[in-house]
Design a protein around this motif. Structure first.
Motif, PDB file in Angstrom:
ATOM      1  N   PRO A 215       0.505  -2.623 -10.859  1.00  0.00           N
ATOM      2  CA  PRO A 215       1.735  -2.611 -11.660  1.00  0.00           C
ATOM      3  C   PRO A 215       2.493  -3.935 -11.585  1.00  0.00           C
ATOM      4  CG  PRO A 215       1.526  -0.551 -10.491  1.00  0.00           C
ATOM      5  CD  PRO A 215       0.371  -1.403 -10.056  1.00  0.00           C
ATOM      6  N   ALA A 216       2.667  -4.485 -10.395  1.00  0.00           N
ATOM      7  CA  ALA A 216       3.470  -5.696 -10.256  1.00  0.00           C
ATOM      8  C   ALA A 216       2.857  -6.843 -11.059  1.00  0.00           C
ATOM      9  CB  ALA A 216       3.603  -6.071  -8.788  1.00  0.00           C
ATOM     10  N   GLU A 217       1.535  -6.953 -11.002  1.00  0.00           N
ATOM     11  CA  GLU A 217       0.867  -8.038 -11.748  1.00  0.00           C
ATOM     12  C   GLU A 217       0.952  -7.806 -13.248  1.00  0.00           C
ATOM     13  OE1 GLU A 217      -3.091  -8.152 -10.145  1.00  0.00           O
ATOM     14  OE2 GLU A 217      -2.243  -8.365  -8.119  1.00  0.00           O
ATOM     15  N   MET A 218       0.764  -6.539 -13.632  1.00  0.00           N
ATOM     16  CA  MET A 218       0.847  -6.198 -15.055  1.00  0.00           C
ATOM     17  C   MET A 218       2.202  -6.615 -15.622  1.00  0.00           C
ATOM     18  SD  MET A 218      -0.442  -2.508 -16.293  1.00  0.00           S
ATOM     19  CE  MET A 218      -0.551  -1.590 -14.793  1.00  0.00           C
ATOM     20  N   ILE A 219       3.242  -6.284 -14.872  1.00  0.00           N
ATOM     21  CA  ILE A 219       4.589  -6.562 -15.363  1.00  0.00           C
ATOM     22  C   ILE A 219       4.848  -8.075 -15.409  1.00  0.00           C
ATOM     23  CG2 ILE A 219       7.050  -6.321 -14.807  1.00  0.00           C
ATOM     24  CD1 ILE A 219       5.888  -3.799 -15.999  1.00  0.00           C
ATOM     25  N   THR A 220       4.374  -8.789 -14.379  1.00  0.00           N
ATOM     26  CA  THR A 220       4.548 -10.239 -14.379  1.00  0.00           C
ATOM     27  C   THR A 220       3.890 -10.840 -15.618  1.00  0.00           C
ATOM     28  OG1 THR A 220       4.430 -10.149 -11.981  1.00  0.00           O
ATOM     29  CG2 THR A 220       4.262 -12.332 -12.984  1.00  0.00           C
TER      30      THR A 220
ATOM     31  N   LYS B 208       4.241 -12.922 -21.252  1.00  0.00           N
ATOM     32  CA  LYS B 208       3.842 -12.843 -22.670  1.00  0.00           C
ATOM     33  C   LYS B 208       5.044 -12.632 -23.585  1.00  0.00           C
ATOM     34  CE  LYS B 208      -0.773 -12.064 -21.854  1.00  0.00           C
ATOM     35  NZ  LYS B 208      -1.896 -12.794 -22.368  1.00  0.00           N
ATOM     36  N   LEU B 209       5.993 -11.832 -23.116  1.00  0.00           N
ATOM     37  CA  LEU B 209       7.178 -11.604 -23.939  1.00  0.00           C
ATOM     38  C   LEU B 209       7.970 -12.906 -24.074  1.00  0.00           C
ATOM     39  CD1 LEU B 209       8.375  -8.092 -22.632  1.00  0.00           C
ATOM     40  CD2 LEU B 209       7.193  -8.582 -24.786  1.00  0.00           C
TER      41      LEU B 209
ATOM     42  N   GLU C  70       9.235  -0.996 -11.700  1.00  0.00           N
ATOM     43  CA  GLU C  70       8.755  -2.361 -11.431  1.00  0.00           C
ATOM     44  C   GLU C  70       9.224  -3.314 -12.544  1.00  0.00           C
ATOM     45  OE1 GLU C  70       7.121  -3.481  -8.765  1.00  0.00           O
ATOM     46  OE2 GLU C  70       6.974  -5.520  -9.608  1.00  0.00           O
ATOM     47  N   PHE C  71       9.144  -2.840 -13.757  1.00  0.00           N
ATOM     48  CA  PHE C  71       9.598  -3.616 -14.917  1.00  0.00           C
ATOM     49  C   PHE C  71      11.081  -3.959 -14.744  1.00  0.00           C
ATOM     50  CE2 PHE C  71       9.235  -3.583 -19.915  1.00  0.00           C
ATOM     51  CZ  PHE C  71       9.475  -4.949 -19.918  1.00  0.00           C
TER      52      PHE C  71
ATOM     53  N   GLN D 192      11.619  -6.606 -11.994  1.00  0.00           N
ATOM     54  CA  GLN D 192      11.243  -7.972 -12.361  1.00  0.00           C
ATOM     55  C   GLN D 192      12.163  -8.559 -13.444  1.00  0.00           C
ATOM     56  OE1 GLN D 192       7.243  -9.259 -12.662  1.00  0.00           O
ATOM     57  NE2 GLN D 192       6.429  -7.685 -11.290  1.00  0.00           N
TER      58      GLN D 192
ATOM     59  N   VAL E 238       5.811   4.340 -11.740  1.00  0.00           N
ATOM     60  CA  VAL E 238       5.680   3.121 -10.947  1.00  0.00           C
ATOM     61  C   VAL E 238       6.002   1.907 -11.817  1.00  0.00           C
ATOM     62  CG1 VAL E 238       4.110   1.765  -9.518  1.00  0.00           C
ATOM     63  CG2 VAL E 238       3.840   4.262  -9.657  1.00  0.00           C
ATOM     64  N   ILE E 239       5.472   1.931 -13.019  1.00  0.00           N
ATOM     65  CA  ILE E 239       5.559   0.743 -13.882  1.00  0.00           C
ATOM     66  C   ILE E 239       6.982   0.481 -14.358  1.00  0.00           C
ATOM     67  CG2 ILE E 239       4.825  -0.205 -16.116  1.00  0.00           C
ATOM     68  CD1 ILE E 239       2.098   1.092 -15.634  1.00  0.00           C
TER      69      ILE E 239
ATOM     70  N   ILE F 152      -4.343  -5.182 -24.022  1.00  0.00           N
ATOM     71  CA  ILE F 152      -4.218  -4.105 -23.048  1.00  0.00           C
ATOM     72  C   ILE F 152      -4.192  -4.709 -21.649  1.00  0.00           C
ATOM     73  CG2 ILE F 152      -5.373  -2.083 -22.059  1.00  0.00           C
ATOM     74  CD1 ILE F 152      -4.235  -1.524 -24.817  1.00  0.00           C
ATOM     75  N   LEU F 153      -3.175  -4.337 -20.893  1.00  0.00           N
ATOM     76  CA  LEU F 153      -3.053  -4.830 -19.528  1.00  0.00           C
ATOM     77  C   LEU F 153      -3.316  -3.670 -18.577  1.00  0.00           C
ATOM     78  CD1 LEU F 153       0.389  -6.647 -20.005  1.00  0.00           C
ATOM     79  CD2 LEU F 153      -1.880  -7.562 -20.470  1.00  0.00           C
ATOM     80  N   SER F 154      -4.095  -3.920 -17.542  1.00  0.00           N
ATOM     81  CA  SER F 154      -4.261  -2.878 -16.526  1.00  0.00           C
ATOM     82  C   SER F 154      -4.398  -3.540 -15.170  1.00  0.00           C
ATOM     83  CB  SER F 154      -5.461  -1.985 -16.848  1.00  0.00           C
ATOM     84  OG  SER F 154      -6.631  -2.765 -16.938  1.00  0.00           O
TER      85      SER F 154
ATOM     86  N   LEU G 227       3.218  -9.239 -18.409  1.00  0.00           N
ATOM     87  CA  LEU G 227       3.940  -8.785 -19.600  1.00  0.00           C
ATOM     88  C   LEU G 227       5.163  -9.663 -19.857  1.00  0.00           C
ATOM     89  CD1 LEU G 227       4.482  -6.655 -21.864  1.00  0.00           C
ATOM     90  CD2 LEU G 227       5.841  -5.412 -20.175  1.00  0.00           C
ATOM     91  N   ILE G 228       5.925  -9.896 -18.794  1.00  0.00           N
ATOM     92  CA  ILE G 228       7.155 -10.682 -18.972  1.00  0.00           C
ATOM     93  C   ILE G 228       6.806 -12.090 -19.433  1.00  0.00           C
ATOM     94  CG2 ILE G 228       9.098 -11.719 -17.700  1.00  0.00           C
ATOM     95  CD1 ILE G 228       9.353  -9.103 -16.174  1.00  0.00           C
TER      96      ILE G 228
ATOM     97  N   PHE H 205       1.415  -4.809 -26.673  1.00  0.00           N
ATOM     98  CA  PHE H 205       1.035  -4.867 -25.275  1.00  0.00           C
ATOM     99  C   PHE H 205       0.944  -3.449 -24.734  1.00  0.00           C
ATOM    100  CE2 PHE H 205       3.472  -8.741 -26.164  1.00  0.00           C
ATOM    101  CZ  PHE H 205       2.453  -9.669 -25.976  1.00  0.00           C
ATOM    102  N   GLY H 206      -0.217  -3.094 -24.249  1.00  0.00           N
ATOM    103  CA  GLY H 206      -0.407  -1.768 -23.704  1.00  0.00           C
ATOM    104  C   GLY H 206      -0.565  -1.843 -22.196  1.00  0.00           C
ATOM    105  N   LEU H 207       0.229  -1.065 -21.473  1.00  0.00           N
ATOM    106  CA  LEU H 207       0.117  -1.016 -20.023  1.00  0.00           C
ATOM    107  C   LEU H 207      -0.419   0.351 -19.628  1.00  0.00           C
ATOM    108  CD1 LEU H 207       2.161  -3.325 -20.568  1.00  0.00           C
ATOM    109  CD2 LEU H 207       3.258  -2.749 -18.432  1.00  0.00           C
ATOM    110  N   ILE H 208      -1.620   0.361 -19.082  1.00  0.00           N
ATOM    111  CA  ILE H 208      -2.225   1.635 -18.719  1.00  0.00           C
ATOM    112  C   ILE H 208      -1.867   1.953 -17.276  1.00  0.00           C
ATOM    113  CG2 ILE H 208      -4.390   2.897 -18.471  1.00  0.00           C
ATOM    114  CD1 ILE H 208      -5.527   1.020 -20.646  1.00  0.00           C
TER     115      ILE H 208
END
Ligand SMILES: Cc1cc2nc3c(=O)[nH]c(=O)nc-3n(C[C@H](O)[C@H](O)[C@H](O)COP(=O)(O)OP(=O)(O)OC[C@H]3O[C@@H](n4cnc5c(N)ncnc54)[C@H](O)[C@@H]3O)c2cc1C
Ligand SMILES: Nc1ncnc2c1ncn2[C@@H]1O[C@H](COP(=O)(O)O)[C@@H](O)[C@H]1O
Lengths: 261, 332
Positions: free
Chosen positions: A244-249, A254-255, B322-323, B326, B318-319, A239-241, A251-252, B310-313
């Protein structure tokens, strides 16, 4: 036009849960409903009747309490109802169910021009009973019907496919399974609701249908359930929280590590 | 009961093209053949079959029974069911598998009552029990709340339908050898009771959900139809197809061709991104076997997180952009 609609009473699967210890369904307190797709079959029947006249008969096979589903169908506008119920019919799979329902339809005084089924029942999701009944009655059958219009010789049907639809012509009498997109069931009327409460609904059992004994119930069912278990759950989730910008970085990243980007 | 020790796959073709699920089933059938010692064969109803057999050999059929007749050019339930039932009654295979397509799900139940066979719909696992000599057919029931393993101990053939993308296909080569058996078809006694008069394709999806490597799906959390734009934008950046929950389809935000789930499509992409989807069991039934699942949801208790890798809360509005941003930078 004589129309038969086959409806099944099912537990509301939205509200069914499984006990992960015992692998049993928690069915206590779960309401029984008319199979949602059968509501579309019923509405199609009512619309055909509104436009072209005739009679709508609903048939259900199940335990005695399935009569409630039939009463509900009457309150929405069906004319007649028949319950197929007998201990000996219990445990039937789709093969034995199709056979038994076909006997009941054969027993009707006036044979139907059209038989409607739901696309599938939400408890088993098999979508097998419609085609099965149609074969036992030697009727042509189309699945996934969205619109059915009578013609001189039979019906013109719009059948939904994976990527669009097809138009078919089919001779009378015929059977169809009906998709959700066809329509939405009308509201019950108060008057019909009252009448439905008091309606006499005949129950046809073993002696009425006179079936070949090895074709019914558990014995007439080729399929047997050998095991029931809870669906597996994923354990290694992340679980990432945060921002948003950090979460996505993350995530990418990890993918990429998983070699999927 | 004496049977031919064969596993058959119904080789569904449309306009002379073999459906993808057929090759997936042939690959699975090979696995079952190794366990059971049976041989894998395909059954191909068509008009002019010769060109199609090679593909079936390449995915593992050792034999192809061709049912070649102008009446079998396109699927018609009366003709198809009778031709196949006649072949089954003659050869008595052990197992017959069908794709759970709109064709397979009409044909298989008709054939099942014709040949007195059991049929298990929408199996998600198939295995062979060498002790009991039964095909173990596992499928979800009650909207995916439980899994049930079904057997047909006393009837042959054992028949099952399987949705596309449940099993992986594996091509063996480009010129695998196999035997073609032209089986005689006699439909003279079957009355023509139904005719297809028009075929309309209306898929507005630029990328086929079934074949997609990447899928981005939107749920009610997207908020309104216009907002689906951010889902489409991310999808196009990823080269992904767009999926949807039933709630959004029912609300009319997107066409039903996009619906993923029990009553929509079953998908199995490399990456499935669920945005604003709660994860109802009926939705999970259609996407659970994706390789990697990413979930975006503002509710940390949403059940979608139970199946997510992968869970994004957080807020998808916004997310998701942003996705997309990036990914664009990543690709540049
Ligand atoms: C017989 C039957 C068959 C069905 N078949 C299917 C099927 O095939 N496919 C299917 O999908 N459903 C199916 N359903 C419906 C299913 O039960 C659910 O109702 C449906 O999947 C819910 O859709 P949803 O997740 O989009 O909506 P909701 O359950 O309303 O979830 C919306 C989610 O979005 C989140 N959210 C809201 N705003 C935001 C935001 N700004 N940012 C991030 N997250 C947000 C919320 O926290 C919530 O979790 C079926 C139901 C039945 C009874
Ligand atoms: N026990 C039953 N009684 C009446 N109709 C049924 C019954 N079981 C199935 N049907 C009909 O057949 C359709 C398909 O059911 P199934 O094959 O169980 O998915 C349902 O939508 C009903 O129209």
């Amino acid at each position: 036009m004589n129309i038969v609609v086959c409806i099944k009473q099912v537990p509301d699967s939205d509200k069914v849960t499984i006990d992960r210890e015992t692998n049993r369904l928690n069915r206590a307190g779960v309401p029984s409903i008319i199979n949602p797709f059968d509501e579309n079959a019923l509405e199609m029947a009512l619309q055909l009747k509104d436009k072209h006249g005739g009679k709508v008969t609903v048939i259900s096979m199940g335990p005695p309490q399935a009569v409630e589903a039939l009463r509900t169908a009457l309150s929405h506008g069906a004319d007649d109802a028949i319950l197929i119920s007998d201990r000996k019919f219990g445990g039937a799979d789709t093969w034995a169910t199709s056979y038994t329902i076909s006997l009941a339809i054969k027993k009707l005084e006036v044979q139907p021009d059209i038989i409607l089924f739901g696309k599938q029942a939400i408890d088993g999701d098999t979508a097998q009973v419609g085609p099965g009944v149609a074969h036992f009655l030697d009727l042509p059958m189309l699945t996934y019907a969205k619109a059915v219009e009578p013609t001189d010789a039979g019906f013109k049907v719009e059948k939904v496919t994976e990527d669009g639809y097809e138009i078919w012509e089919i001779d009378k009498p015929a059977a169809f399974t009906v998709v959700k997109e066809a329509n939405q069931l009308r509201m019950p009327s108060l008057k019909k609701k009252m009448a439905a409460k008091k309606a006499e609904i005949p129950t046809w059992g073993f002696d009425d249908l006179n079936p070949i004994e090895e074709n019914i119930g558990l014995a007439g069912s080729p399929t047997k359930v050998s095991k029931i278990f809870a669906p597996p759950v994923k354990l290694n989730k992340e679980i990432l929280s945060g921002e948003p910008a950090e979460m996505i970085t993350e995530l990418i990243q990890k993918l990429k590590e998983r070699n999927v980007l | 009961m004496s049977t031919t020790k064969e596993i058959w796959v119904f080789a569904e073709q449309r306009n002379g093209r073999i459906a993808g699920v057929v090759n997936e089933l042939l690959s699975k059938a090979q696995e079952l053949a190794e366990k059971s010692g049976f041989e894998v064969a395909a059954v191909l109803p068509a008009s002019g079959c010769a060109d199609l057999c090679q593909e079936l050999f390449n995915y593992g059929a050792k034999k192809v029974y061709t049912l070649d007749d102008p009446k079998l050019a396109d699927y018609q339930n009366d003709y198809y069911s009778r031709a196949i039932a006649a072949l089954i009654n003659d050869k008595k295979p052990e197992i017959v598998l069908y794709g759970a397509t709109t064709i397979g799900r009409s044909l298989a139940p008709t054939v099942a009552v014709m040949v007195d066979a059991g049929l298990t719909a929408d199996c998600t696992q198939l295995d062979y029990d060498t002790e009991g000599c039964n095909l173990l057919q596992t499928r979800p029931a009650f909207g995916g709340n439980i899994m049930a393993t079904i057997i047909c101990p006393d009837h042959r053939p054992q028949m099952a339908t399987v949705r596309s993308n449940v099993f992986k296909k594996e091509k063996l080569g480009d010129s695998e050898a196999g035997e073609t058996i032209e089986y005689p078809v006699d439909l003279s006694g079957v009355p023509e009771r139904m005719r297809r008069i028009e075929v309309v394709h209306e898929d507005d999806n630029t990328i086929d959900l079934n074949a997609a490597q990447y899928i981005v799906s939107g749920g009610r959390g997207v908020g309104k139809p216009e907002n689906f734009k951010i889902i489409y934008d991310l999808a196009s950046e990823l080269g992904a197809a767009v999926g949807a929950s039933r709630a959004t389809v029912d609300a009319g935000w997107i066409s039903h061709h996009h619906q993923v789930g029990q009553t929509g499509k079953t998908v199995c992409p490399v990456v499935y991104v669920a945005c604003g989807i709660s994860g109802a069991i009926q939705h999970l039934a259609g996407m659970q076997s994706s390789d990697v699942i990413v979930a975006v949801n503002k509710d940390p208790d949403a059940p979608i997180f139970d199946v997510a890798d992968f869970g994004l809360i957080g807020d998808l509005h916004v997310i998701v952009p942003e996705f997309q941003k990036q990914i664009a930078a990543f690709k540049a």
